[in-house]
Design a protein around this motif. Structure first.
Motif, short mmCIF file in Angstrom:
data_model
loop_
_atom_site.label_atom_id
_atom_site.label_comp_id
_atom_site.label_asym_id
_atom_site.label_seq_id
_atom_site.Cartn_x
_atom_site.Cartn_y
_atom_site.Cartn_z
N GLN A 41 0.82 -1.21 0.00
CA GLN A 41 0.00 0.00 0.00
C GLN A 41 0.86 1.27 0.00
N SER A 42 2.12 1.12 0.31
CA SER A 42 3.05 2.26 0.30
C SER A 42 3.70 2.47 -1.06
N GLY A 43 3.46 1.54 -1.98
CA GLY A 43 4.04 1.66 -3.31
C GLY A 43 5.25 0.79 -3.55
N ILE A 44 5.49 -0.17 -2.68
CA ILE A 44 6.60 -1.10 -2.83
C ILE A 44 6.06 -2.37 -3.48
N LYS A 45 6.67 -2.79 -4.57
CA LYS A 45 6.22 -4.00 -5.25
C LYS A 45 6.60 -5.25 -4.45
N VAL A 56 10.20 -4.04 16.24
CA VAL A 56 9.67 -4.41 14.93
C VAL A 56 10.66 -5.34 14.24
N LEU A 57 10.17 -6.47 13.77
CA LEU A 57 10.94 -7.39 12.95
C LEU A 57 10.32 -7.35 11.56
N THR A 58 11.16 -7.36 10.55
CA THR A 58 10.61 -7.34 9.20
C THR A 58 11.51 -8.09 8.23
N THR A 59 10.87 -8.68 7.25
CA THR A 59 11.61 -9.32 6.17
C THR A 59 11.86 -8.31 5.05
N ASN A 60 11.26 -7.15 5.16
CA ASN A 60 11.30 -6.16 4.09
C ASN A 60 12.60 -5.36 4.10
N PHE A 61 12.97 -4.90 2.93
CA PHE A 61 14.21 -4.14 2.78
C PHE A 61 13.95 -2.64 2.67
N ASP A 62 12.70 -2.24 2.79
CA ASP A 62 12.37 -0.82 2.65
C ASP A 62 12.48 -0.10 4.00
N THR A 63 12.24 1.20 3.97
CA THR A 63 12.37 2.03 5.18
C THR A 63 11.04 2.64 5.60
N MET A 64 9.94 1.96 5.29
CA MET A 64 8.63 2.53 5.57
C MET A 64 8.38 2.75 7.06
N THR A 65 8.84 1.82 7.92
CA THR A 65 8.65 2.01 9.36
C THR A 65 9.40 3.26 9.83
N GLU A 66 10.65 3.37 9.44
CA GLU A 66 11.44 4.55 9.84
C GLU A 66 10.86 5.83 9.26
N ASP A 67 10.46 5.79 7.99
CA ASP A 67 9.88 6.98 7.36
C ASP A 67 8.62 7.43 8.10
N ALA A 68 7.80 6.48 8.50
CA ALA A 68 6.56 6.80 9.22
C ALA A 68 6.90 7.44 10.57
N LEU A 69 7.93 6.97 11.23
CA LEU A 69 8.33 7.55 12.52
C LEU A 69 8.79 9.00 12.36
#
Length: 137
Positions: free
Chosen positions: A38-42, A122-135
């Protein structure tokens, strides 16, 4: 220990309860594949499918049937083949996608929980920075 299925309201109440001064209860959030769509990451599957198409155009004999049967499972192999001549181009493609993405409402809610409660893991398998960006937002 068996996992307990709860509703969204029960989760919210559990987080509220864990934030009471004497509570030792803490929750970790596990974000898996698809959390950033939903953030635009494929999805890895979408990326791998696109790379497979490119490889097919250039070197059709290099395509392995297993890649087409489960592109997400073989994401790393497909990435390595697609960008074997210049890996930095693959890294740049991913970075461009991440840079253009904006944290979805879910990440913004998660950021509020992380910033305003005792639940900060937060644990994530994702390589994006959406959590940090949201903070930061």
């Amino acid at each position: 220990m068996k996992a307990t299925k709860i509703t969204e309201k029960e989760l919210i109440q559990a987080i509220v309860d864990s934030n009471k001064p004497n509570s030792a209860e803490r929750y970790a959030f596990f974000l898996g594949a698809g959390a950033s769509v939903q953030s635009g990451i494929k999805l890895a599957k979408e990326l791998a499918e696109n790379w497979i198409k490119t490889i097919e155009k250039v070197s059709p004999k290099k395509i392995k049937p297993k890649w087409k049967s489960d592109p997400a499972k073989y994401y790393s192999e497909v990435f390595d083949e697609r960008f074997k001549i210049k890996k930095i181009l693959g890294d740049e493609e991913l970075q461009e996608m991440i840079t253009k993405a904006e944290p979805s409402i879910g990440y913004l809610f998660l950021a509020q929980i992380l910033a305003n409660t005792n639940n900060k893991f937060v644990l994530t398998t994702n390589f994006d920075t959406m959590t940090e960006d949201a903070l930061f937002q």
